[in-house]
Structures are given as structure tokens and as C-alpha cells.
Design an enzyme around this catalytic site. Structure first.
Site, PDB file in Angstrom:
ATOM      1  N   ASP A 133       0.830  -1.202   0.000  1.00  0.00           N
ATOM      2  CA  ASP A 133       0.000   0.000   0.000  1.00  0.00           C
ATOM      3  C   ASP A 133       0.868   1.256   0.000  1.00  0.00           C
ATOM      4  OD1 ASP A 133      -2.711   1.198   0.360  1.00  0.00           O
ATOM      5  OD2 ASP A 133      -1.860   1.884   2.261  1.00  0.00           O
ATOM      6  N   GLU A 149       1.786  -0.134  -4.888  1.00  0.00           N
ATOM      7  CA  GLU A 149       0.802   0.894  -5.238  1.00  0.00           C
ATOM      8  C   GLU A 149       1.528   2.223  -5.327  1.00  0.00           C
ATOM      9  OE1 GLU A 149      -3.348   2.990  -3.716  1.00  0.00           O
ATOM     10  OE2 GLU A 149      -1.855   2.311  -2.260  1.00  0.00           O
TER      11      GLU A 149
END
Length: 521
Positions: free
Chosen positions: A200, A263
Site C-alpha cells: 500500500d 501501489e
């Protein structure tokens, strides 16, 4: 030479709260996912990526982690996860987890200890700063969810930094003890058989050491998100992050064929640096070009060419149409063009990722005001930033709750659940199955070379070559028929996005895949 599994494979993202509820509480869980693994096999994907399942107060629905090495009771237990992984492996499916290393929950014991005293050994595991001379926040950094990114702690007389909610304090990756502890998290899950991680907000993980202000954004206008008031020059994408990615990659490589996906929302030229600077980085820095670009032929042609040209030597591409944070492709381009988009995604060079529900043409679901749960929408309402509409329960059949739960679903289902569900086998599902079968039958579609074919108007066309096969993909991104002359070859249609392919040019909203029989022979 054998290829890593992800170069030939397709990844399927599952939002666990919304996939399948097995205990009637209205929230999806791990046992529910295990029950539905057959759908992934029938679809033809190779791996599933689970959005966060760790213990969490759910201030940001799992992206505020209170324990990195356990499972939230809402989703089940470690034993439930072990059973899911074992069953997936039996079915030849890989399992990826969502790692959230930029920030934790403010209820994580690390942060509880960190904020207990300026002298605590874990104080420096998070980012603490003295006030500015005027007593305010240390700099002008803005939370991605709006408002200042600094929260005052009265007890210790300092601010802590949070790139998102105040309940999500950022970890200090310049602290070697914190860094070592987080690397042990990777080892914990790899030891349990997890096949990789989606990391993330990887580009957020290191901040400017001097904590300089971010420059103002001269393009900001009323109606834009608060975070867009500044350009995140100093709060993201710092050079030191590449050494962290390299260390994570070294750990993954030590376990064999384990995958790291990053990401990263950055321009292509900066995105591709996450493949590695000096040492290998993540294998797949997520490529969001098709998520963020306008949907027209000229823009899509340029996005493909620009991305391919920017890739470092040996880097493997990847593509995605949507995820748990962005509007669904069916809402962005409509159902007819959604079929064209699916063909584009599954015939481009590289690893595709499918977001759950896109395979049945699920669109954003309208959420009544009294049922909004996403903090992004609650903090900045009316700007179209809410993510609830793309996180609604998966409709498995035409019943009132779509076969998702016997209780009350945590978010409402799609209004057309009676007809748009997996059991109804909509045309979009059939198309996805056929496209994925085509990728398996013709490896050139997965790993072959890609060459753009000259086209005009609303047409995007490219050629794939490999394994003694020559394949042509022609896509009409418009709502009117388009003329298209294939390059020389003995072309046989393999698949159309419509029931019947056009015999002259491309019909409106049509995509076609051709095989050159003369080349194959």
C-alpha cells in the site's frame, strides 16, 4: 527458460468485506472467500489479492492496522486463513496479501508505546515534530483525506504525522529498529505460505528529512480535494524509498517465486523507477494509466506507447482498469465500452489485475446518505471522492441480498441484482472467461511482443507475436462503426466483444482478436 508465474498469470482483487459472508453478520469473511474459490477457477485467473484482513479498528476499513501478524475476528482467524491458502494452492491459485507499511492504527501497541513518552524506545518509530515557531503544525503538509496532516499530542507536547486519518499515524522508516520489525512481518507471512504482497502507498513511505513545505499547486480550484492544494514533492517519492523496496525484494527472492506489487500513483517516468534503482525493486509497480486516462482512442494509444517506451530493460509491464479506491470501469465508460476495456486489459502485454465484480459488469452503486461509511466521503462530501460505491457486496445470485449474506449487508447491493449476478452468467462474464481462456491457449497474448498498428479515428490496434503466433487486436472505443484495414496477413477472427463480429471494419463498441493463419503455419 521458464517465466515467473505472474508474467503469464492474471491477478484478481478481492475486497474481503464484500465478497462472501459465511456467518450472517453482513460482512464478508475468509471462510466465505474459500467457499467461492471455484468462481476464480471457472473465470480462469491465477492469483487472488486480498485487501487488508489484519486486526483493525476499521477507521479506514483495514488500512489502519493494529496488528500486522494476525487476522481481524470479523474476517476469521489465522487458521481460517491457513485453510484458505491451502485450498487455493490445491486449486493452483496463488494468494497475495495487502501490506500496509506506511502507517499503522493509532491503537497498534507500537504507537501506544510511542506516544506514551518522548523517552520511550519506540518514540522514533513514528514521525514526531515540535510545533512551528507560531505554535502551529511543523509544515504545510495536507492529509490525503483533507485537513492538516499533523495531529497535536497534548501529553507529550509534539505533533505526529499522518498522511491519511489521524487514526493512521505514519511509521518512521528511517528508524532501523522499525524497519527491521516490518521486514519480519514479511517473513512471518512468507513462512505461512503467502505468495506475495501488494504494498500500500509505497511511494509515501519516506518523507523529506528536513520536512520542508510542499509547494502550492497553482492548478488547484474550488471543488478539488483539499490535498490537491499542494504538490506532494516533499511528503512522498523520496529517493531513500528505493532501498526499502530493494530490501523487501531481497526477502521475497529468498523465498522463491514470491511477488511484490507496489501501489504508486506517479507519472510514468517516476513510476518505473520502482522496478529498482541500483538493485531490484518490486516486480510490478502498479500501472494506473488506464484508471486515470480519458477513454478515447488517441489517449489510450499514447498511454500504451508511452508506458512501453518508459519500461527499463527486463521490466515486466502490468495493467489495471479499477480497484477499491477508484470508480468502476462500467461507470466510467458504460457497459458496451466496458467489454472493449476488458478485451484491452486482457490482451495487452503484461500482467492484468481484475477487480472483483468487473467480470460481471458491476457499476458503482448509489449509497444513501444514511449508509455512507467511507471516511473519505464523510470528510469531504460531495466531491465524488467516496469509495463505498465501488466496494459493495458481490452479487452471486438474483435473491434480495444476492447470495452474499443471510443477514443485512454492510453496504447495499446493486439495484439490478436480479439480473446482474454470477449465476445469471451475463455476457460480460462469458467474455471474461473466453478472454482468459484465449490467453492460456495463445501464450503470445500473455508474453509475446507488442507492436502498435497504425489506426485512426476511434480505433486502437496492436499486434502480439510469440510462440510462432501472430495475433491482431483491434478495438473500437467509439459508439459508431469504424473502418479498419488489418495489416497484410490471413486473418481469422478468434473472438469479438459482440455476439457476431463485423465482416467489414469494426461495429460500434466492438473489439476483435484475430489470428494470422499464414504466420501460424
Amino acid at each position: 527458460m521458464s517465466r515467473p508465474w505472474w508474467e503469464t498469470g492474471t491477478i484478481y482483487q478481492i475486497y474481503p468485506r464484500s465478497f462472501q459472508d459465511s456467518d450472517g453478520d453482513g460482512i464478508g469473511d475468509l471462510n466465505g472467500i474459500t467457499v467461492r474459490l471455484g468462481h476464480l477457477v471457472d473465470l480462469g485467473v491465477d492469483a487472488l489479492w486480498l485487501s487488508p484482513i489484519f486486526p483493525s479498528p476499521m477507521a479506514d476499513f483495514g488500512y489502519d492496522v493494529a496488528d500486522y501478524v494476525d487476522v481481524d475476528p470479523r474476517f476469521g482467524t489465522l487458521a481460517d486463513l491457513d485453510r484458505l491458502v491451502a485450498r487455493a494452492h490445491d486449486l493452483r491459485l496463488r494468494v497475495l496479501l495487502d501490506l500496509v507499511p506506511n502507517h499503522s492504527s493509532d491503537r497498534h501497541r507500537w504507537f501506544v508505546e510511542s506516544r506514551s513518552s518522548r523517552d520511550h524506545p519506540k518514540r522514533d518509530w513514528y514521525i514526531w515534530r515540535d510545533p512551528a515557531p507560531d505554535g502551529g503544525p511543523p509544515n504545510n503538509w495536507i492529509s490525503d483525506f483533507g485537513g492538516p496532516a499533523w495531529e497535536w499530542d497534548e501529553a507529550t507536547g509534539q505533533y505526529y504525522y499522518h498522511a491519511f486519518l489521524k487514526e493512521q499515524p505514519d511509521l518512521n522508516w528511517r528508524n532501523p529498529d522499525l524497519r527491521a520489525a516490518m521486514m519480519d512481518v514479511l517473513r512471518f507471512w512468507f513462512d505461512r505460505g503467502i505468495d506475495g504482497f501488494r504494498i500500500d502507498v509505497l511511494w509515501h513511505m519516506v518523507k523529506d528529512a528536513a520536512f520542508r513545505d510542499n509547494p502550492p499547486n497553482p492548478d488547484w480550484r474550488a471543488g478539488m480535494p483539499d490535498m490537491a492544494r499542494v504538490r506532494q514533492t516533499n511528503s512522498t517519492d523520496q529517493e531513500e524509498v528505493h532501498a526499502i523496496a530493494a530490501e523487501m525484494r531481497a526477502i521475497a527472492d529468498a523465498y522463491g517465486d514470491r511477488l511484490l506489487i507496489g501501489e504508486i500513483y506517479l507519472p510514468v517516468e517516476r513510476l518505473v523507477r520502482y522496478y529498482g534503482v541500483g538493485k531490484p525493486g518490486v516486480q510490478l509497480p502498479f500501472n494506473f494509466q488506464l484508471v486515470e486516462s480519458a477513454w478515447d482512442a488517441a489517449t489510450v494509444r499514447e498511454a500504451i506507447a508511452r508506458y512501453e517506451a518508459a519500461l527499463p530493460e527486463g521490466a515486466w509491464p502490468n495493467w489495471v482498469l479499477g480497484n477499491h479506491d477508484r470508480p468502476r470501469i462500467a461507470s466510467r465508460v458504460g457497459e458496451a465500452q466496458g467489454r472493449v476495456a476488458a478485451m484491452l486489459l486482457l490482451t495487452l502485454r503484461g500482467t492484468p489485475t481484475i477487480y472483483y465484480g468487473d467480470e460481471i459488469g458491476l457499476a458503482d452503486v448509489a449509497i444513501p446518505p444514511d449508509r455512507v461509511q467511507d471516511p473519505r466521503e464523510l470528510r469531504e462530501p460531495g466531491l465524488g471522492l467516496g469509495r463505498d460505491p465501488v466496494r459493495t457486496p458481490m452479487p452471486w445470485d438474483g435473491s434480495a441480498n444476492g447470495g452474499f449474506t443471510t443477514g443485512t449487508p454492510w453496504l447495499p447491493l446493486n439495484a439490478d441484482v436480479a439480473t446482474r449476478n454470477v449465476a445469471a452468467e451475463p455476457a460480460m462474464l462469458t467474455l471474461h472467461r473466453r478472454l482468459l481462456a484465449l490467453r492460456r491457449a495463445h501464450p503470445a497474448l500473455a508474453t509475446g511482443t507488442l507492436t502498435m498498428v497504425e489506426s485512426g479515428g476511434d480505433v486502437v490496434a496492436f499486434e502480439r507475436r510469440g510462440e510462432r503466433k501472430r495475433i491482431l487486436v483491434a478495438l473500437n472505443l467509439g459508439a459508431t462503426p469504424q473502418s479498419f484495414t488489418p495489416p497484410p496477413g490471413d486473418w481469422r477472427p478468434l473472438l469479438s466483444t459482440l455476439d457476431r463480429p463485423s465482416r467489414d471494419g469494426l461495429l460500434a463498441d466492438e473489439g476483435l482478436v484475430f489470428l494470422d493463419r499464414s504466420f501460424a503455419s
